[in-house]
Design a protein around this motif. Structure first.
Motif, short mmCIF file in Angstrom:
data_model
loop_
_atom_site.label_atom_id
_atom_site.label_comp_id
_atom_site.label_asym_id
_atom_site.label_seq_id
_atom_site.Cartn_x
_atom_site.Cartn_y
_atom_site.Cartn_z
N LEU A 131 33.47 49.10 25.84
CA LEU A 131 33.52 50.42 26.46
C LEU A 131 33.03 50.39 27.91
CD1 LEU A 131 32.28 52.68 23.53
CD2 LEU A 131 34.63 52.30 24.29
N LEU A 132 32.21 49.42 28.23
CA LEU A 132 31.68 49.32 29.59
C LEU A 132 32.79 49.06 30.60
CD1 LEU A 132 28.91 49.44 31.02
CD2 LEU A 132 28.85 46.95 30.88
N THR A 133 33.87 48.41 30.14
CA THR A 133 34.98 48.12 31.06
C THR A 133 35.70 49.39 31.51
OG1 THR A 133 36.49 47.78 29.19
CG2 THR A 133 35.32 45.87 30.04
N PHE A 134 35.49 50.52 30.81
CA PHE A 134 36.04 51.78 31.29
C PHE A 134 35.40 52.20 32.61
CE2 PHE A 134 37.46 53.10 26.87
CZ PHE A 134 38.80 53.09 27.21
N LEU A 135 34.14 51.81 32.81
CA LEU A 135 33.38 52.24 33.98
C LEU A 135 33.31 51.17 35.06
CD1 LEU A 135 30.38 53.91 32.09
CD2 LEU A 135 32.45 55.01 32.96
N ILE A 136 33.31 49.91 34.66
CA ILE A 136 33.11 48.81 35.62
C ILE A 136 34.32 47.89 35.57
CG2 ILE A 136 31.67 46.87 36.29
CD1 ILE A 136 29.32 48.28 34.94
N TYR A 137 34.96 47.71 36.70
CA TYR A 137 36.09 46.78 36.81
C TYR A 137 35.69 45.62 37.70
CZ TYR A 137 40.77 44.98 37.69
OH TYR A 137 41.87 44.18 37.76
N PRO A 138 35.94 44.38 37.30
CA PRO A 138 35.43 43.25 38.08
C PRO A 138 36.00 43.14 39.48
CG PRO A 138 36.96 42.51 36.38
CD PRO A 138 36.69 43.95 36.11
N GLY A 139 37.21 43.67 39.71
CA GLY A 139 37.80 43.57 41.03
C GLY A 139 38.88 42.51 41.11
N LEU A 140 39.62 42.51 42.19
CA LEU A 140 40.76 41.62 42.34
C LEU A 140 40.32 40.17 42.61
CD1 LEU A 140 43.20 43.81 44.45
CD2 LEU A 140 43.16 43.46 41.98
N VAL A 141 39.32 40.01 43.46
CA VAL A 141 38.92 38.65 43.84
C VAL A 141 38.38 37.86 42.64
CG1 VAL A 141 37.37 37.28 45.28
CG2 VAL A 141 38.52 39.29 46.23
N PRO A 142 37.45 38.41 41.84
CA PRO A 142 37.02 37.66 40.65
C PRO A 142 38.16 37.39 39.67
CG PRO A 142 35.46 39.40 41.15
CD PRO A 142 36.64 39.63 42.03
N SER A 143 39.05 38.36 39.49
CA SER A 143 40.18 38.15 38.59
C SER A 143 41.06 37.01 39.09
CB SER A 143 41.00 39.43 38.45
OG SER A 143 40.21 40.49 37.93
N TYR A 144 41.32 37.00 40.38
CA TYR A 144 42.15 35.94 40.95
C TYR A 144 41.48 34.58 40.80
CZ TYR A 144 44.97 33.35 44.32
OH TYR A 144 45.78 32.41 44.92
N LEU A 145 40.17 34.52 41.04
CA LEU A 145 39.45 33.25 40.93
C LEU A 145 39.43 32.75 39.49
CD1 LEU A 145 36.42 33.91 43.32
CD2 LEU A 145 38.46 32.54 43.77
N VAL A 146 39.29 33.66 38.53
CA VAL A 146 39.27 33.25 37.12
C VAL A 146 40.62 32.71 36.70
CG1 VAL A 146 39.06 34.09 34.75
CG2 VAL A 146 37.38 34.78 36.46
N VAL A 147 41.69 33.43 37.05
CA VAL A 147 43.04 32.99 36.67
C VAL A 147 43.36 31.66 37.33
CG1 VAL A 147 45.50 33.54 36.85
CG2 VAL A 147 43.87 35.32 36.21
N SER A 148 43.01 31.53 38.60
CA SER A 148 43.28 30.27 39.30
C SER A 148 42.43 29.14 38.74
CB SER A 148 43.02 30.43 40.80
OG SER A 148 43.85 31.44 41.35
N GLY A 149 41.16 29.44 38.43
CA GLY A 149 40.28 28.41 37.89
C GLY A 149 40.70 27.91 36.52
N LEU A 150 41.35 28.77 35.74
CA LEU A 150 41.84 28.35 34.42
C LEU A 150 43.19 27.65 34.49
CD1 LEU A 150 40.88 31.51 32.29
CD2 LEU A 150 39.73 29.28 32.34
N GLY A 151 43.75 27.54 35.68
CA GLY A 151 45.04 26.87 35.84
C GLY A 151 46.23 27.69 35.35
N LEU A 152 46.10 29.00 35.32
CA LEU A 152 47.18 29.86 34.81
C LEU A 152 48.10 30.37 35.91
CD1 LEU A 152 45.14 32.03 32.28
CD2 LEU A 152 46.43 29.94 31.84
N LYS A 153 47.79 30.07 37.14
CA LYS A 153 48.61 30.58 38.24
C LYS A 153 50.02 30.01 38.14
CE LYS A 153 47.85 31.78 43.07
NZ LYS A 153 49.09 31.39 43.72
N ASN A 154 51.00 30.87 38.44
CA ASN A 154 52.42 30.51 38.38
C ASN A 154 52.87 30.17 36.96
OD1 ASN A 154 53.53 30.85 40.98
ND2 ASN A 154 52.53 28.99 41.69
N SER A 155 52.27 30.84 35.97
CA SER A 155 52.71 30.71 34.59
C SER A 155 52.76 32.10 33.97
CB SER A 155 51.77 29.81 33.78
OG SER A 155 50.53 30.45 33.57
N ILE A 156 53.49 32.22 32.86
CA ILE A 156 53.61 33.54 32.23
C ILE A 156 52.27 34.00 31.66
CG2 ILE A 156 56.03 33.18 31.70
CD1 ILE A 156 55.21 32.70 28.78
#
Length: 304
Positions: A131-156
């Motif tokens: 429920l906390l995610t309703f109030l707090i969103y991590p933001g674009l930069v952390p989301s981008y870093l997480v996706v890139s760090g997991l190697g998911l960039k340019n994949s479905i």
């Protein structure tokens, strides 16, 4: 005045305003507003479909969008489905929608069932975390870093993983599970059933309505995904259809078409054909889910 009419008026006299019988001006006003809303939806849709099926001469004569059909020209759709970027984008969007919806439903149902059981370890803490995610969103930069760090960039999976679980859908399914009588699960446990058997044999068969609605929400979200593609997909061959639609209609870029056509259809008819192809799957699926829609949302949201 008849006795029934007099009784009806006596009953309506002390009733709230919203329970009084509608007057003739009120009925006319409601009908007018509803008709205007329906026309506001159907007229643009009709214009888009007709323009996508119009020839170059009809579009030139109309000076743009065509409202009255004069002839039928399927060349725009033939170009789209002959191959190229649009055809690849349709395949990508279909793959993302099917895999993403199935994955999100599995994760949402499992999490909702666990959070609906009072004896679950860290039940309240995990619910508060979601429920906390309703109030707090991590933001674009952390989301981008997480996706890139997991190697998911340019994949479905870059389009699926960040939005795999909707907290709203999770809360709705959890509330529905909580509304199922506890006696059913208790009797199943007395017969030796575990949590997985209770979920698959009792909970899910009783939750078809809410599962259908939540699945529709997820499917529409994955089919319309666009912003995640802008952030995480750089390869043009992996663009979903909404990304191609945005780049073609708003950014003015031209999709790549395959084939041997020497003369392409009018640009406007191709644009409108892409719009029609984009909205058609949801329009076709919605009637099959509609009968579950109101029941699933209302029933799942009654108990929180």
């Amino acid at each position: 005045m008849t006795t029934s009419q007099a009784g009806h008026r006596r009953r309506a006299k002390g009733a709230p305003v919203w329970e009084e019988p509608p007057s003739l001006p009120g009925q006319v006003g409601k009908s007018t507003v509803l008709t205007a809303v329906v026309l506001a939806v159907l007229v643009p849709l009709w214009t888009v479909v007709v323009t996508s099926l119009s020839s170059r001469e009809a579009i030139n004569d109309a000076g743009g969008l065509v409202f009255i059909p004069r002839d039928i020209d399927m060349s725009a759709y033939q170009v789209l489905f002959a191959g190229g970027q649009v055809a690849r984008a349709l395949w990508t969007s279909t793959l993302v929608t099917v895999i993403g919806t199935a994955f999100s439903l599995v994760v949402t149902v499992l999490a909702a069932y666990a959070l609906s059981r009072p004896g679950t370890v860290a039940h309240r803490g995990m619910l508060f975390y979601f429920l906390l995610t309703f109030l707090i969103y991590p933001g674009l930069v952390p989301s981008y870093l997480v996706v890139s760090g997991l190697g998911l960039k340019n994949s479905i999976w870059a389009l699926i993983a960040p939005s795999a679980v909707s907290v709203f859908n999770l809360v709705v399914v959890r509330a529905f599970f909580q509304g199922i009588p506890q006696e059913l699960t208790d009797s199943a446990r007395l017969d030796g059933a575990g949590d997985f058997r209770i979920l698959t044999r009792i909970m899910l068969p009783l939750s078809k309505a809410v599962i259908a609605v939540v699945g529709l929400f997820y499917a529409v979200g994955y089919w319309n995904i666009w912003f995640a593609a802008v952030l995480f997909i750089d390869d043009n061959n992996k663009f979903p259809i909404q990304r191609v639609l945005q780049s073609y209609i708003l950014a003015g870029q031209t999709p790549q078409f395959s084939g041997t056509q020497t003369t392409l259809p009018p640009t406007l008819s191709i644009k409108m054909a892409i719009v029609v192809v984009t909205i058609t799957p949801i329009v076709l699926v919605y009637p099959f889910i509609q009968r579950h829609f109101i029941k699933g949302v209302i029933t799942g949201a009654v108990k929180g």
